[in-house]
Design a protein around this motif. Sequence first.
Motif, PDB file in Angstrom:
ATOM      1  N   ILE A 103       0.824  -1.214   0.000  1.00 13.16           N
ATOM      2  CA  ILE A 103       0.000   0.000   0.000  1.00 13.16           C
ATOM      3  C   ILE A 103       0.854   1.259   0.000  1.00 13.16           C
ATOM      4  O   ILE A 103       0.674   2.157  -0.829  1.00 13.16           O
ATOM      5  N   ARG A 104       1.793   1.346   0.920  1.00 14.22           N
ATOM      6  CA  ARG A 104       2.578   2.567   1.080  1.00 14.22           C
ATOM      7  C   ARG A 104       3.379   2.886  -0.180  1.00 14.22           C
ATOM      8  O   ARG A 104       3.383   4.030  -0.648  1.00 14.22           O
ATOM      9  N   THR A 105       4.043   1.873  -0.735  1.00 20.49           N
ATOM     10  CA  THR A 105       4.856   2.096  -1.931  1.00 20.49           C
ATOM     11  C   THR A 105       3.998   2.520  -3.106  1.00 20.49           C
ATOM     12  O   THR A 105       4.348   3.445  -3.853  1.00 20.49           O
ATOM     13  N   HIS A 106       2.856   1.866  -3.310  1.00 17.24           N
ATOM     14  CA  HIS A 106       1.984   2.195  -4.428  1.00 17.24           C
ATOM     15  C   HIS A 106       1.399   3.602  -4.285  1.00 17.24           C
ATOM     16  O   HIS A 106       1.257   4.330  -5.275  1.00 17.24           O
ATOM     17  N   ILE A 107       1.068   4.006  -3.069  1.00 15.01           N
ATOM     18  CA  ILE A 107       0.542   5.359  -2.853  1.00 15.01           C
ATOM     19  C   ILE A 107       1.574   6.408  -3.254  1.00 15.01           C
ATOM     20  O   ILE A 107       1.278   7.365  -3.972  1.00 15.01           O
ATOM     21  N   ILE A 108       2.811   6.223  -2.795  1.00 11.97           N
ATOM     22  CA  ILE A 108       3.850   7.216  -3.058  1.00 11.97           C
ATOM     23  C   ILE A 108       4.152   7.302  -4.548  1.00 11.97           C
ATOM     24  O   ILE A 108       4.282   8.401  -5.119  1.00 11.97           O
ATOM     25  N   VAL A 109       4.255   6.140  -5.215  1.00 12.42           N
ATOM     26  CA  VAL A 109       4.569   6.141  -6.644  1.00 12.42           C
ATOM     27  C   VAL A 109       3.444   6.797  -7.443  1.00 12.42           C
ATOM     28  O   VAL A 109       3.690   7.627  -8.331  1.00 12.42           O
ATOM     29  N   CYS A 110       2.194   6.441  -7.144  1.00  8.13           N
ATOM     30  CA  CYS A 110       1.065   7.009  -7.888  1.00  8.13           C
ATOM     31  C   CYS A 110       0.930   8.507  -7.612  1.00  8.13           C
ATOM     32  O   CYS A 110       0.633   9.290  -8.522  1.00  8.13           O
ATOM     33  N   CYS A 111       1.166   8.908  -6.374  1.00  2.00           N
ATOM     34  CA  CYS A 111       1.118  10.330  -6.013  1.00  2.00           C
ATOM     35  C   CYS A 111       2.191  11.107  -6.761  1.00  2.00           C
ATOM     36  O   CYS A 111       1.923  12.182  -7.318  1.00  2.00           O
ATOM     37  N   ILE A 163       4.098  21.802  -1.832  1.00  2.30           N
ATOM     38  CA  ILE A 163       4.052  21.705  -0.374  1.00  2.30           C
ATOM     39  C   ILE A 163       2.979  20.712   0.059  1.00  2.30           C
ATOM     40  O   ILE A 163       3.169  19.938   1.009  1.00  2.30           O
ATOM     41  N   ALA A 164       1.831  20.706  -0.641  1.00  2.00           N
ATOM     42  CA  ALA A 164       0.750  19.776  -0.296  1.00  2.00           C
ATOM     43  C   ALA A 164       1.196  18.326  -0.442  1.00  2.00           C
ATOM     44  O   ALA A 164       0.912  17.485   0.418  1.00  2.00           O
ATOM     45  N   VAL A 165       1.910  18.008  -1.514  1.00  2.00           N
ATOM     46  CA  VAL A 165       2.389  16.637  -1.715  1.00  2.00           C
ATOM     47  C   VAL A 165       3.457  16.287  -0.677  1.00  2.00           C
ATOM     48  O   VAL A 165       3.515  15.152  -0.204  1.00  2.00           O
ATOM     49  N   THR A 166       4.286  17.256  -0.298  1.00  3.46           N
ATOM     50  CA  THR A 166       5.264  17.016   0.760  1.00  3.46           C
ATOM     51  C   THR A 166       4.580  16.585   2.044  1.00  3.46           C
ATOM     52  O   THR A 166       4.995  15.620   2.703  1.00  3.46           O
ATOM     53  N   VAL A 167       3.522  17.298   2.407  1.00  2.00           N
ATOM     54  CA  VAL A 167       2.767  16.956   3.621  1.00  2.00           C
ATOM     55  C   VAL A 167       2.125  15.587   3.485  1.00  2.00           C
ATOM     56  O   VAL A 167       2.165  14.754   4.411  1.00  2.00           O
ATOM     57  N   LEU A 168       1.537  15.291   2.314  1.00  3.73           N
ATOM     58  CA  LEU A 168       0.877  14.003   2.105  1.00  3.73           C
ATOM     59  C   LEU A 168       1.857  12.834   2.252  1.00  3.73           C
ATOM     60  O   LEU A 168       1.590  11.860   2.964  1.00  3.73           O
ATOM     61  N   VAL A 169       3.001  12.936   1.580  1.00  8.27           N
ATOM     62  CA  VAL A 169       3.979  11.852   1.629  1.00  8.27           C
ATOM     63  C   VAL A 169       4.506  11.661   3.053  1.00  8.27           C
ATOM     64  O   VAL A 169       4.641  10.529   3.541  1.00  8.27           O
ATOM     65  N   ALA A 170       4.785  12.784   3.749  1.00  8.57           N
ATOM     66  CA  ALA A 170       5.279  12.692   5.125  1.00  8.57           C
ATOM     67  C   ALA A 170       4.242  12.041   6.037  1.00  8.57           C
ATOM     68  O   ALA A 170       4.572  11.199   6.878  1.00  8.57           O
ATOM     69  N   VAL A 171       2.976  12.411   5.862  1.00 12.52           N
ATOM     70  CA  VAL A 171       1.904  11.829   6.686  1.00 12.52           C
ATOM     71  C   VAL A 171       1.769  10.336   6.415  1.00 12.52           C
ATOM     72  O   VAL A 171       1.630   9.532   7.346  1.00 12.52           O
ATOM     73  N   PHE A 172       1.820   9.942   5.139  1.00 11.63           N
ATOM     74  CA  PHE A 172       1.728   8.522   4.804  1.00 11.63           C
ATOM     75  C   PHE A 172       2.878   7.737   5.439  1.00 11.63           C
ATOM     76  O   PHE A 172       2.672   6.658   6.012  1.00 11.63           O
ATOM     77  N   GLN A 173       4.073   8.271   5.340  1.00 11.11           N
ATOM     78  CA  GLN A 173       5.238   7.565   5.874  1.00 11.11           C
ATOM     79  C   GLN A 173       5.166   7.430   7.394  1.00 11.11           C
ATOM     80  O   GLN A 173       5.386   6.351   7.959  1.00 11.11           O
ATOM     81  N   ILE A 174       4.861   8.537   8.077  1.00 13.75           N
ATOM     82  CA  ILE A 174       4.822   8.514   9.544  1.00 13.75           C
ATOM     83  C   ILE A 174       3.690   7.632  10.047  1.00 13.75           C
ATOM     84  O   ILE A 174       3.865   6.809  10.948  1.00 13.75           O
ATOM     85  N   THR A 175       2.508   7.785   9.447  1.00 13.17           N
ATOM     86  CA  THR A 175       1.346   7.029   9.905  1.00 13.17           C
ATOM     87  C   THR A 175       1.528   5.537   9.701  1.00 13.17           C
ATOM     88  O   THR A 175       1.236   4.722  10.594  1.00 13.17           O
ATOM     89  N   MET A 176       2.029   5.138   8.525  1.00 17.60           N
ATOM     90  CA  MET A 176       2.127   3.716   8.230  1.00 17.60           C
ATOM     91  C   MET A 176       3.323   3.060   8.893  1.00 17.60           C
ATOM     92  O   MET A 176       3.424   1.830   8.906  1.00 17.60           O
TER      93      MET A 176
END
Length: 266
Positions: free
Chosen positions: A70-78, A164-177
């Motif tokens: 999940i995490r890898t696919h989210i980051i790549v697609c984003c 900046i929005a994508v930076t926040v999204l990727v950081a949130v995904f990484q920290i949360t997961m």
Amino acid sequence: RSQPPYFITTAFGITTAFEGRRYGMTLCEYFNSQFSIMQNLDFLVRILAACFCGACIGFERTKRFKEAGIRTHIIVCCAAALIMIVSKYGFADLTYADGSVFNGTRGADPARIAAQVVSGISFLGAGVIFKNGSTVKGLTTAAGIWATAGIGLALGAGMYFIGIAVTVLVAVFQITMHRFTVGADSFTTNRFRFTAEYTADLKQELEEQLRQWDAHIIRSEISRDSEGRLCCDLSLKMQREITLEDINGFMERCGHIVSAEGETVI
């Protein structure tokens, strides 16, 4: 034709000269001069839709305990959605309102360097991927590097809001997961080896221990040594790293264990 606009920073904002006309512009107005709030929100919706679709595909992969989940696919697609947005809209500030280009930019291809970043950064990402036996580590880190390159392209193109929005999204995904395990790609791969005198209860004791660890076997190798003892070599997917206490607890529970060792696979 006049020269491209130039900016003079003041304490109160930005003053710009454009085609011989001078007028005042605040910093906020400058950030909104290229894309409106609604356009930026539209970009963000596209990014979020890409994240959702990537998560759907990654969910199927993670159910099969694949390394890219999940995490890898989210980051790549984003990151792919972000780079596509930059490719389509990131050069809007190179033309006048009537569509004509600035002096010095006619015939130039501003996307040629950015295109090389997308493919060139892949070599850097490949350097952090390691294969150890049947396991692969570093896929999410490589995807994060690729996403970081896309963020750099967006900010370099002046698309501050979406970058900046994508930076926040990727950081949130990484920290949360990392904090809350979501998907098998957030698990840790451990190698557990032990030698034991074979008994009828060994299988049941091992299954009980794996349930306590919440571990899933992704590779197994069983053999006998010269003395007839059972040698097991297991690769396990767990939510944490295997510890010395885990190994000692297993040996105390199963008195017929001769030796045991565990390690976290890089």
